[in-house]
Design an enzyme around this catalytic site. Sequence first.
Site, short mmCIF file in Angstrom:
data_model
loop_
_atom_site.label_atom_id
_atom_site.label_comp_id
_atom_site.label_asym_id
_atom_site.label_seq_id
_atom_site.Cartn_x
_atom_site.Cartn_y
_atom_site.Cartn_z
N GLU A 169 0.85 -1.19 0.00
CA GLU A 169 0.00 0.00 0.00
C GLU A 169 0.89 1.24 0.00
OE1 GLU A 169 -3.25 -2.72 2.36
OE2 GLU A 169 -2.47 -0.95 3.37
N GLU A 335 -7.95 4.93 4.71
CA GLU A 335 -7.80 4.08 3.52
C GLU A 335 -7.86 4.94 2.26
OE1 GLU A 335 -7.26 0.83 3.41
OE2 GLU A 335 -7.70 0.19 5.47
ZN ZN Z 1 -3.69 -1.99 4.72
#
Ligand code: ZN
Length: 375
Positions: A169, A335
Amino acid sequence: MHISAQFDSGNIRVIEAASPQKIVLGINKDNQSDFYQWFHFRLFGEVFETHHITLTDLAKSAYPDGWKDYNVLASYDRQNWFRVDCEFDGDNLSFSFTPEQPAVYFAYFIPYSYERHLDLVHDAQMSLRCEHRLLGETLDGRDINLLVIGDEEPAKKKIWITARQHPGETMAEWCAEGLLYRLLDEQDGLSRQLLDDAVFYIVPNMNPDGAARGHLRTNAAGTNLNREWAEPGAEKSPEVLHVLKAMTDTGVDMYLDIHGDEALPYNFVAGSEGIPCYSARLKDLEDTFKAALLSATPEFQDEYGYPKDKPGEANLTVASNAVGQKFDCLAYTLEMPFKDNNNLPDPVYGWSVQRCRQLGEDLLIAVRAVVSKLR
Ligand code: ZN
């Protein structure tokens, strides 16, 4: 024609590559783990000839929904990354590409290398506002770097920010970079005011081993660090052990843990409504933070996200829940998308480095909204 991945965060397996007409590739699993989704490879191809590339066996990848409406990133110069349209049939992600240069890189998201991480922390430590601390060592022997921004005084709020527990990520570290540079900008009035009231503790990369190894979700030992916060161990999860110890030494008044979500095409936060100590005070802090971020940027929204935990049912092995509970503080998981923000789509770049960095800068507007009432 040649395909390679022997570089920082490289990950690909060549299944078939006899001709540009049919190139079939697989993604390697994280070491000692079943997770796979991150890829990053270089194609040395035929200029102006169309290459048909398929990533296969994706139905068993970590997030099959991540491939729906996903478009791969490509770069000739490793600075500017653009999207290439893909099709997904449930197991195979296919795209065609006609190189205009001999060599081109492809990746799941814009890579953030360990060298760039070192550049970041060394650039930051030159600022008078920053103190660079070494928290410990990873299993592969990399350093776990902490940047302390602002003068530590007992009256100031302690704001902790961690990024990239999940190494694939990479948007998390791009976002942390944007936030960090705004804090270090001496001409930025918001940052000057925030640093009168708060000290920031920033770990820009929680998982440098997984990042360098080209992992999606785990460290060198195949451990998902974001399930280790109840009982971190030196053999499985020294990264969490060291960071949690440093948090305990300083105290925490607010925590933000930055991630990317493979499937959802939005920016969102996940709160700690399921932790045992959740209260009207924490809810008010969450609501204030969200309202400020919503008005600061259309990149953020609060309609799409994870289902909320029921009271008392939070998973306390997850960082934001564990820290929120241990320190009775505002704690959010942020996120960002791999794909795009569907409220503001950009077909050329999708969710990008610039947008990650801008969101990082804008997060400080939301921090300002809560800082006076954190404790
Ligand atoms: Zn994550």
